[in-house]
Design a protein around this motif. Structure first.
Motif, PDB file in Angstrom:
ATOM      1  N   MET A  22      65.726  15.930 -22.648  1.00  0.00           N
ATOM      2  CA  MET A  22      66.744  15.610 -23.643  1.00  0.00           C
ATOM      3  C   MET A  22      66.292  14.463 -24.536  1.00  0.00           C
ATOM      4  N   ALA A  95      60.320   0.919 -26.218  1.00  0.00           N
ATOM      5  CA  ALA A  95      61.526   1.438 -25.547  1.00  0.00           C
ATOM      6  C   ALA A  95      61.171   1.934 -24.149  1.00  0.00           C
ATOM      7  N   ALA A  99      62.648   0.525 -20.616  1.00  0.00           N
ATOM      8  CA  ALA A  99      63.309   1.408 -19.658  1.00  0.00           C
ATOM      9  C   ALA A  99      62.600   1.351 -18.307  1.00  0.00           C
TER      10      ALA A  99
ATOM     11  N   LEU B   9      69.425   8.185  -8.139  1.00  0.00           N
ATOM     12  CA  LEU B   9      69.593   9.189  -9.204  1.00  0.00           C
ATOM     13  C   LEU B   9      70.318   8.565 -10.390  1.00  0.00           C
ATOM     14  N   ALA B  11      70.417   5.383 -11.203  1.00  0.00           N
ATOM     15  CA  ALA B  11      69.559   4.395 -11.864  1.00  0.00           C
ATOM     16  C   ALA B  11      68.539   5.083 -12.761  1.00  0.00           C
ATOM     17  N   VAL B  12      67.943   6.181 -12.264  1.00  0.00           N
ATOM     18  CA  VAL B  12      66.931   6.889 -13.061  1.00  0.00           C
ATOM     19  C   VAL B  12      67.564   7.434 -14.337  1.00  0.00           C
ATOM     20  N   LEU B  13      68.759   8.046 -14.204  1.00  0.00           N
ATOM     21  CA  LEU B  13      69.421   8.594 -15.393  1.00  0.00           C
ATOM     22  C   LEU B  13      69.770   7.478 -16.378  1.00  0.00           C
ATOM     23  N   PHE B  14      70.212   6.337 -15.832  1.00  0.00           N
ATOM     24  CA  PHE B  14      70.569   5.221 -16.718  1.00  0.00           C
ATOM     25  C   PHE B  14      69.351   4.769 -17.522  1.00  0.00           C
ATOM     26  N   CYS B  15      68.186   4.679 -16.859  1.00  0.00           N
ATOM     27  CA  CYS B  15      66.985   4.226 -17.570  1.00  0.00           C
ATOM     28  C   CYS B  15      66.556   5.240 -18.617  1.00  0.00           C
ATOM     29  N   ILE B  16      66.701   6.542 -18.292  1.00  0.00           N
ATOM     30  CA  ILE B  16      66.372   7.556 -19.300  1.00  0.00           C
ATOM     31  C   ILE B  16      67.308   7.402 -20.492  1.00  0.00           C
ATOM     32  N   VAL B  18      68.719   4.587 -21.485  1.00  0.00           N
ATOM     33  CA  VAL B  18      68.302   3.396 -22.239  1.00  0.00           C
ATOM     34  C   VAL B  18      67.135   3.748 -23.159  1.00  0.00           C
ATOM     35  N   TYR B  19      66.170   4.511 -22.613  1.00  0.00           N
ATOM     36  CA  TYR B  19      65.035   4.922 -23.447  1.00  0.00           C
ATOM     37  C   TYR B  19      65.525   5.727 -24.650  1.00  0.00           C
ATOM     38  N   LEU B  22      67.094   3.509 -27.317  1.00  0.00           N
ATOM     39  CA  LEU B  22      66.159   2.644 -28.045  1.00  0.00           C
ATOM     40  C   LEU B  22      65.174   3.437 -28.886  1.00  0.00           C
ATOM     41  N   ALA B  23      64.772   4.623 -28.419  1.00  0.00           N
ATOM     42  CA  ALA B  23      63.652   5.298 -29.074  1.00  0.00           C
ATOM     43  C   ALA B  23      64.082   6.325 -30.108  1.00  0.00           C
ATOM     44  N   SER B  33      72.665   9.845 -25.766  1.00  0.00           N
ATOM     45  CA  SER B  33      72.033   9.029 -24.725  1.00  0.00           C
ATOM     46  C   SER B  33      73.044   8.078 -24.091  1.00  0.00           C
ATOM     47  N   GLU B  35      76.177   8.757 -23.686  1.00  0.00           N
ATOM     48  CA  GLU B  35      76.922   9.586 -22.730  1.00  0.00           C
ATOM     49  C   GLU B  35      76.155   9.700 -21.420  1.00  0.00           C
ATOM     50  N   LEU B  36      74.841   9.844 -21.516  1.00  0.00           N
ATOM     51  CA  LEU B  36      74.019   9.948 -20.301  1.00  0.00           C
ATOM     52  C   LEU B  36      74.157   8.690 -19.457  1.00  0.00           C
TER      53      LEU B  36
END
Lengths: 164, 99
Positions: A22, A95, A99, B9, B11-16, B18-19, B22-23, B33, B35-36
């Motif tokens: 995504m 970014a 992350a 799970l 934490a990993v989704l939260f970091c994705i 954040v990426y 930002l990106a 993002s 919403e994620l």
């Protein structure tokens, strides 16, 4: 418990893969559809945690309503449908670094704090009726506040988006 | 099942998320993002509620879902307004307040 662990593994694999696709895919509509996969997978995780009402609400509100809103947003802003090179900014390495560092800190503290705590087995399962009782007794004031918030957001969205 | 399965799970989704915030350049993608990230928090709420055998975790998750729905409604209206004023939803184009 083995079956639940296998289900957890399969669903988390799908969820994490979809989330990664995504934020990296170049096609914005694909991105929205991957978000649907993430939300559906999380709904499955809520079922594993015996939170049936949250799982249902997730499907109804997120997949049913919010995603339609996103697809309308994509259409109305005439984002380039199809492949577009311009989806990710030039600052993406920074970014990714942010992350990754955030993830490292959170994972370290989680493993340090909760190590191998097991989920309570055979504990009390709260069904939809229990959730309803709690919302309409202990959390009645937050519930009313959130009703007003939704109304305000509805009116605000109409006022903002309407053409004068 | 371990409690940490669900927390990691989340934490990993939260970091994705954040990426993604930002990106990504497209404002609608930034909202997606967010919403994620909200969903990643929700799974923590439900997991802790299950662990401590309280129903409040589920109630808080429901409140977060409601707030997220309100947020995305107003957010998309703002994005639409930005598009109407600037004919662009590239977040890098909105730098009017840059010194």
């Amino acid at each position: 418990m083995v079956a639940q662990n296998i289900a957890f593994g399969i669903i988390s694999g799908i969820v994490v893969f979809s989330a990664l696709r995504m934020v990296t895919t170049r096609n914005i509509v694909h991105s929205a559809l991957f978000l649907v996969a993430v939300l559906a997978g999380l709904s499955g995780q809520y079922v594993l945690l015996a939170a049936e009402f949250v799982a249902t609400t997730q499907v109804l509100v997120y997949i049913g309503a919010v995603m339609v809103l996103f697809l309308f947003g994509i259409m109305l802003t005439k984002a380039p449908i199809g492949k577009s090179m311009e989806m990710t900014g030039t600052q993406w390495p920074i970014a990714a670094g942010v992350a990754l560092m955030l993830g490292a800190v959170i994972l370290y503290s989680l493993i340090d704090q909760f190590g191998s705590d097991r989920l309570t087995e055979g504990g009390k399962i709260y069904r939809t009726a229990d959730v309803g009782d709690e919302v309409f007794s202990t959390y009645i004031i937050p519930f009313e506040a959130i009703s007003v918030l939704l109304l305000a957001a509805l009116i605000g969205a109409i006022v903002l988006a309407r053409k004068d | 099942m371990l409690l940490n399965q669900f927390l990691i799970l989340g934490a990993v989704l939260f970091c994705i998320g954040v990426y993604g915030v930002l990106a990504r350049k497209n404002a609608v993608m930034v909202l997606m993002s967010i919403e994620l990230m909200l969903n990643a928090v929700n799974i923590n709420m439900v997991a802790f509620g299950f662990q401590h055998e309280v129903v409040s975790g589920q109630v808080f998750a429901l409140f977060i879902i409601a707030v997220a729905a309100a947020e995305v409604g107003v957010g998309l209206a703002i994005v639409l307004l930005l598009y109407r004023n600037q004919t662009s939803i590239d977040v890098e184009d909105f730098d009017l307040m840059k010194g």
